[in-house]
Motif scaffolding. Structure first.
Motif, PDB file in Angstrom:
ATOM      1  N   ALA A  87      42.515  43.175  44.372  1.00  0.00           N
ATOM      2  CA  ALA A  87      43.394  44.105  45.082  1.00  0.00           C
ATOM      3  C   ALA A  87      44.445  43.375  45.917  1.00  0.00           C
ATOM      4  N   GLY A  88      44.364  42.037  45.978  1.00  0.00           N
ATOM      5  CA  GLY A  88      45.336  41.256  46.742  1.00  0.00           C
ATOM      6  C   GLY A  88      45.057  41.200  48.230  1.00  0.00           C
ATOM      7  N   ASN A  89      43.853  41.594  48.640  1.00  0.00           N
ATOM      8  CA  ASN A  89      43.476  41.554  50.053  1.00  0.00           C
ATOM      9  C   ASN A  89      42.692  40.260  50.300  1.00  0.00           C
ATOM     10  N   PHE A  90      43.433  39.159  50.396  1.00  0.00           N
ATOM     11  CA  PHE A  90      42.805  37.845  50.509  1.00  0.00           C
ATOM     12  C   PHE A  90      42.045  37.635  51.816  1.00  0.00           C
ATOM     13  N   PRO A  91      42.531  38.126  52.967  1.00  0.00           N
ATOM     14  CA  PRO A  91      41.729  37.959  54.185  1.00  0.00           C
ATOM     15  C   PRO A  91      40.339  38.608  54.070  1.00  0.00           C
ATOM     16  N   ALA A  92      40.271  39.790  53.472  1.00  0.00           N
ATOM     17  CA  ALA A  92      38.970  40.454  53.317  1.00  0.00           C
ATOM     18  C   ALA A  92      38.085  39.687  52.340  1.00  0.00           C
ATOM     19  N   SER A  93      38.682  39.148  51.275  1.00  0.00           N
ATOM     20  CA  SER A  93      37.869  38.385  50.321  1.00  0.00           C
ATOM     21  C   SER A  93      37.336  37.116  50.979  1.00  0.00           C
ATOM     22  N   ILE A  94      38.170  36.473  51.771  1.00  0.00           N
ATOM     23  CA  ILE A  94      37.739  35.258  52.471  1.00  0.00           C
ATOM     24  C   ILE A  94      36.568  35.576  53.399  1.00  0.00           C
ATOM     25  N   GLU A  95      36.628  36.715  54.066  1.00  0.00           N
ATOM     26  CA  GLU A  95      35.539  37.119  54.965  1.00  0.00           C
ATOM     27  C   GLU A  95      34.232  37.307  54.187  1.00  0.00           C
TER      28      GLU A  95
ATOM     29  N   MET B  55      34.015  28.197  46.122  1.00  0.00           N
ATOM     30  CA  MET B  55      35.156  27.968  45.236  1.00  0.00           C
ATOM     31  C   MET B  55      36.110  29.169  45.268  1.00  0.00           C
ATOM     32  N   GLN B  56      35.578  30.370  45.222  1.00  0.00           N
ATOM     33  CA  GLN B  56      36.423  31.566  45.269  1.00  0.00           C
ATOM     34  C   GLN B  56      37.155  31.665  46.609  1.00  0.00           C
ATOM     35  N   ARG B  57      36.473  31.276  47.671  1.00  0.00           N
ATOM     36  CA  ARG B  57      37.104  31.298  48.996  1.00  0.00           C
ATOM     37  C   ARG B  57      38.271  30.321  49.032  1.00  0.00           C
ATOM     38  N   LYS B  58      38.091  29.154  48.430  1.00  0.00           N
ATOM     39  CA  LYS B  58      39.163  28.154  48.375  1.00  0.00           C
ATOM     40  C   LYS B  58      40.380  28.742  47.664  1.00  0.00           C
ATOM     41  N   TRP B  59      40.170  29.388  46.513  1.00  0.00           N
ATOM     42  CA  TRP B  59      41.280  29.976  45.764  1.00  0.00           C
ATOM     43  C   TRP B  59      41.927  31.129  46.533  1.00  0.00           C
ATOM     44  N   ALA B  60      41.110  31.893  47.260  1.00  0.00           N
ATOM     45  CA  ALA B  60      41.665  32.992  48.066  1.00  0.00           C
ATOM     46  C   ALA B  60      42.542  32.435  49.182  1.00  0.00           C
ATOM     47  N   TYR B  61      42.097  31.348  49.823  1.00  0.00           N
ATOM     48  CA  TYR B  61      42.925  30.701  50.852  1.00  0.00           C
ATOM     49  C   TYR B  61      44.244  30.222  50.249  1.00  0.00           C
TER      50      TYR B  61
ATOM     51  N   GLN C 173      60.560  37.592  47.077  1.00  0.00           N
ATOM     52  CA  GLN C 173      59.744  38.730  46.669  1.00  0.00           C
ATOM     53  C   GLN C 173      59.062  38.516  45.320  1.00  0.00           C
ATOM     54  N   THR C 174      59.234  37.350  44.728  1.00  0.00           N
ATOM     55  CA  THR C 174      58.610  37.070  43.444  1.00  0.00           C
ATOM     56  C   THR C 174      57.103  36.986  43.630  1.00  0.00           C
ATOM     57  N   THR C 175      56.382  37.617  42.743  1.00  0.00           N
ATOM     58  CA  THR C 175      54.929  37.597  42.825  1.00  0.00           C
ATOM     59  C   THR C 175      54.408  36.294  42.250  1.00  0.00           C
ATOM     60  N   GLN C 176      53.603  35.607  43.021  1.00  0.00           N
ATOM     61  CA  GLN C 176      52.976  34.373  42.565  1.00  0.00           C
ATOM     62  C   GLN C 176      51.780  34.745  41.713  1.00  0.00           C
ATOM     63  N   THR C 177      51.754  34.312  40.471  1.00  0.00           N
ATOM     64  CA  THR C 177      50.650  34.668  39.596  1.00  0.00           C
ATOM     65  C   THR C 177      49.734  33.496  39.273  1.00  0.00           C
ATOM     66  N   GLY C 178      50.166  32.294  39.474  1.00  0.00           N
ATOM     67  CA  GLY C 178      49.357  31.136  39.099  1.00  0.00           C
ATOM     68  C   GLY C 178      47.978  31.144  39.708  1.00  0.00           C
ATOM     69  N   ASN C 179      47.876  31.114  41.025  1.00  0.00           N
ATOM     70  CA  ASN C 179      46.575  31.076  41.684  1.00  0.00           C
ATOM     71  C   ASN C 179      45.834  32.395  41.536  1.00  0.00           C
ATOM     72  N   GLN C 180      46.584  33.509  41.550  1.00  0.00           N
ATOM     73  CA  GLN C 180      45.912  34.797  41.420  1.00  0.00           C
ATOM     74  C   GLN C 180      45.223  34.909  40.061  1.00  0.00           C
ATOM     75  N   THR C 181      45.849  34.397  39.033  1.00  0.00           N
ATOM     76  CA  THR C 181      45.232  34.431  37.713  1.00  0.00           C
ATOM     77  C   THR C 181      43.952  33.607  37.718  1.00  0.00           C
ATOM     78  N   VAL C 182      44.016  32.459  38.377  1.00  0.00           N
ATOM     79  CA  VAL C 182      42.828  31.617  38.453  1.00  0.00           C
ATOM     80  C   VAL C 182      41.721  32.346  39.197  1.00  0.00           C
ATOM     81  N   VAL C 183      42.086  33.003  40.286  1.00  0.00           N
ATOM     82  CA  VAL C 183      41.102  33.705  41.102  1.00  0.00           C
ATOM     83  C   VAL C 183      40.494  34.855  40.328  1.00  0.00           C
ATOM     84  N   SER C 184      41.331  35.586  39.580  1.00  0.00           N
ATOM     85  CA  SER C 184      40.848  36.827  39.000  1.00  0.00           C
ATOM     86  C   SER C 184      40.420  36.715  37.544  1.00  0.00           C
TER      87      SER C 184
END
Length: 155
Positions: free
Chosen positions: A87-95, A113-119, A134-145
């Motif tokens: 959902a793109g809510n990285f602070p909540a995922s990190i928690e 490992m997932q926390r590292k990618w979320a950070y 405003q470009t969406t970064q997809t590189g790390n998000q793809t790795v995370v998801s």
């Protein structure tokens, strides 16, 4: 809390989830929860099926119910962290991932490992906001998801 109390509806739902029939699984999990509304494991499985269907917020709510019933249910915490990532809510995922890491369980290494990618994803998001890009970064998000449905933790 013991998460191995297998009931026929729950088993049927799991079979549907494991065979990729997530819409049927959701129906069966809801029937199972109507019989036993305090089954944290079924809420976790319902979350997995919802997440597989791309219903991130509904999955987060289902994992939250499981965690509400069992605050140390590390698999539900991990799965909710993954749903927050989706959902793109990285602070909540990190928690959530931090809570799992602090449990020092077998799931902790994956959560670390997932926390590292979320950070990393959060830092990219912050940098883009600061630069006005405003470009969406997809590189790390793809790795995370990537393959979330395969990395969701059952039981």
């Amino acid at each position: 809390m013991n998460h191995s109390g297998e009931k026929p509806l729950k088993l049927q739902g799991r079979a549907y989830t494991e065979s990729g029939q997530d819409e049927k699984a959701v129906e069966v999990y809801r029937l199972s929860l109507a019989d036993d509304p305090y089954d944290a494991e079924t809420y976790n499985w319902l979350g997995i099926a919802l997440e597989n269907l791309g219903l991130h917020q509904a999955a987060i709510e289902s994992y939250g119910k499981a965690i509400e019933m069992d605050p140390v249910y590390e698999k539900a915490l991990y799965n909710r962290g993954m749903a927050h990532n989706q959902a793109g809510n990285f602070p909540a995922s990190i928690e959530d991932f931090t809570a799992v890491v602090n449990m020092n369980s077998p799931v902790s290494q994956r959560a670390r490992m997932q926390r590292k990618w979320a950070y990393q994803s959060l830092m990219v998001e912050i940098q883009e906001t600061q630069t006005g890009n405003q470009t969406t970064q997809t590189g790390n998000q793809t790795v995370v998801s990537a393959g979330h449905s395969r990395t969701a933790l059952n039981r």
